[in-house]
Scaffold this active site. Sequence first.
Site: not given
Length: 278
Positions: A119-120
């Site tokens: 979830d960058l």
Amino acid sequence: MDECSESLLYCEKQTNIKYIVIKIRLHYESQNQNNWAFREVELLGKLSHNNIIKIYKSFTEGQDLYIVTDYTDSGDLSQLISVRAKANDPFTETEVMFYFVQILLALKHIHDNQIIHRDLRPKNILLTKIVTGNIQRHLVKLGGFHQAKMQELDLEQVGTPSYQSPEQLLENGYTNKSDIWSVGCVLYEMCTFCLPFSGQTLYALFTKVKNEKHESIDSKWFSKELSDIVDLLLSKDPEIRPSAKELLELPFVQKWITILVQKQMIDQENIETQNLRE
């Protein structure tokens, strides 16, 4: 965090060091709702890096989980991008590379520890002020590890769609190369104030990512070398995307590391020179 969590600022009197205490209300009727919090505590406990949020301690008290982490005083990269976009104040290449190098250093450390972030995005790239001479910059602290997991070929659909790789969106199985795609989206957004792909529906986003190519970044504002890196990170074939280690070894990135270290904008010890040679 969700609606059942809150953050409190704590300042230690003897040292005057500030910390964030995250208080999370646990859902004992549904253990699955607690998994994200315990996962973040567990995975962050395995990591120790200047560009990654550090957990100092965690404990439960009654129906609450408490997590003591680094304090960051400047919000996140998403907020900074929004402010600069509204002011029509584009990032310079120096600024872009300053954030990009720090993100890569954090990502290399995560991948070296066999962890995929998953979830960058700018919202999970936290910032804290550092002052070098009369120049104020931001130290990157990567957070948002509640979707992270140990590295393996994965099929689970998690994360934020606009920053997900083609293989994630199309559920073809993915590895840490999906994090590299996400970094490409973040880099593209810093350069253009927009995402490489967007759609009003998830299906529209799927279609664009699968069938279209992103527009190139502005060659008048950014170098060809930076544009080439953006294109490389946003390769639809994950095998073409370089690893974080390979990116840090690119001559263009090495040049910027040297410049930024000379200007003392990043810590020499944070470059992990020995690890880069492995």
